[in-house]
Design an enzyme around this catalytic site. Structure first.
Site: not given
Ligand SMILES: *Cc1c(COP(=O)(O)O)cnc(C)c1O
Length: 414
Positions: A240, A275-278, A314, A318, A345
């Site tokens: 997160g 659990e880092p991703g970003r 993204r 978002y 389109c």
């Protein structure tokens, strides 16, 4: 070298390679990742927690490319998976099953069996029905499944609603108010080793206070469960941590956050998982795209590029901001305020709106920054657009880690 990308003589480089050289060989659009940047973020977590037993389980969903997974597996990372497909990828990449945690609210029986057969480290369970299913499937194999219950600690992550997950009205986890009763019932399931507690409150958190609040709640819970005689050995705090998308963003430093976490868990006699991703891959990637056209309609100026929402969704999904910078910088160019849009389109197909950026012309190349996480991972074939190539740079070397899709790839299986 900050995040692996920098200008040398007004030319944008990924580590020691000019991005324009890569684009000339692979074509555009194409994702480019810096191996050095990915590893430095991973090591920042690993080193800050050096004196605490820990697992850094990289969240595969942020960027699932085998080249990226191999790089992290080689550095000793564990993995947080949310599907059987991600488990398959991690195994292909040489990941160690004993460092895998399996998260997600909707694990199927087939996925659970696959993970049991691989003897993964732990299942982060999200409901009583899931606990019962894992128990039954483990019993059939005459093994014990290590499980943690994912707790919903009811803290507000203060991020985009689609990626906020830790409030009571979200689908994730077991309500903190009920979780002790759930543990009491689950301890009677004979094929479960009930050893952990876990949480994950959301993504792109620019303020770490909510995570630290969740840490305190989880540590208190672990203490209460131990007092009940449930032998909790590990706590998983999820991922997160946010990254910098705008130059003015004050993104938390991995090192500082991990050091704060270490303070909290030191001498608690617990193994720690994150659990880092970003925060590992996000700033380590750019999407390179070529300007196709300039046009003006009504009052608006448009820069039409060859990347679209099918390559990077993204901004559309978002309303997120990605810096867009030229591969060849020239003060003589000046700037323009424009929408950067793709060929798809839909009016939702934009990479930036009303943005002041370099006054680029057709044929010029642009880098869409901080695109290493949830970029290619969320790419689609919408409008029958082949997904872009992916490239991994290591120093002055680079290689294609995923070929651009062909038209034949588009119809495979139909
Ligand atoms: C998405 C997710 C992560 C990773 O989140 P980031 O914001 O990318 O660090 C970690 N754990 C779980 C359970 C997730 O769903």
């Amino acid at each position: 070298m900050e995040n692996g990308f920098s200008y040398v003589d007004n030319t944008l480089y990924a580590e020691g390679v000019a991005l324009a050289d890569i684009a000339a060989r692979t074509g555009t659009p194409c994702y480019v990742y810096s191996a050095g940047s990915i590893l430095s973020k991973y090591r920042a977590y690993h080193e800050a927690l050096a004196d605490v037993p820990h697992r850094i389980c990289y969240a595969v969903k942020a960027n699932f490319n085998l080249g990226v997974l191999r790089l992290l597996a080689g550095a000793g990372a564990g993995f947080d998976i949310v599907s059987g497909g991600e488990l398959y990828r991690v195994l292909k990449a040489g990941g160690d099953p004993s460092k895998i945690v399996f998260s997600g609210v909707g694990k199927t029986a087939a996925e659970i069996e696959f993970a049991l057969d691989q003897r993964i480290f732990s299942f982060n369970c999200e409901s009583e029905a899931e606990l019962a299913l894992i128990d039954a499937l483990a019993a059939r194999r005459a093994i014990k499944a290590r499980v943690a219950i994912r707790v919903n600690p009811d803290v507000d992550a203060a991020t985009h609603p689609y990626i906020s997950t830790g409030l009571r009205n979200h689908k994730f986890g077991v309500d903190i108010a009920e979780v002790e009763r759930v543990y009491e019932r689950a301890r009677r399931l004979p094929a479960l080793a009930l050893e952990g507690v876990s949480c994950h409150i959301g993504s792109q958190l620019l303020d770490t206070d909510p995570i630290i609040e969740a840490v305190d709640i989880m540590l208190a819970l672990a203490g209460r469960l131990r007092a009940r005689g449930i032998p909790i050995r590990h706590v998983d705090f999820g991922g997160g941590l946010g990254i910098r998308y705008k130059p003015e963003d004050e993104a938390p430093e991995v090192k500082r956050f991990a050091a704060a976490l270490r303070e909290k868990v030191l001498d608690k006699d617990l193994e720690v998982t994150v659990e880092p991703g970003r925060s590992i891959v996000g700033e380590a990637g750019v999407l390179v795209t070529r300007v196709l056209y300039r046009k003006r309609t009504g009052r608006k100026e448009f820069i039409v590029v060859d990347a679209s929402m099918s390559d990077l969704i993204r901004p559309a999904l978002y309303q997120s901001h990605h810096e867009i910078i030229p591969l060849r910088r020239s003060p003589a160019l000046g700037t323009v305020v424009a929408d950067v849009v793709g060929p798809v389109c839909e009016s939702g197909d934009f990479l930036a709106r009303d943005r002041e950026l370099a006054n680029v012309l057709p044929g010029d190349l642009l880098a869409v920054c901080s695109a290493g996480a949830y970029g290619f991972a969320l790419a689609s074939n919408y409008n029958s657009r082949p997904r872009p190539a992916e490239v991994l740079v290591e120093g002055t070397a680079w290689r294609v880690v995923r070929a651009r899709e062909s038209y034949a790839d588009l119809v495979r299986g139909e």
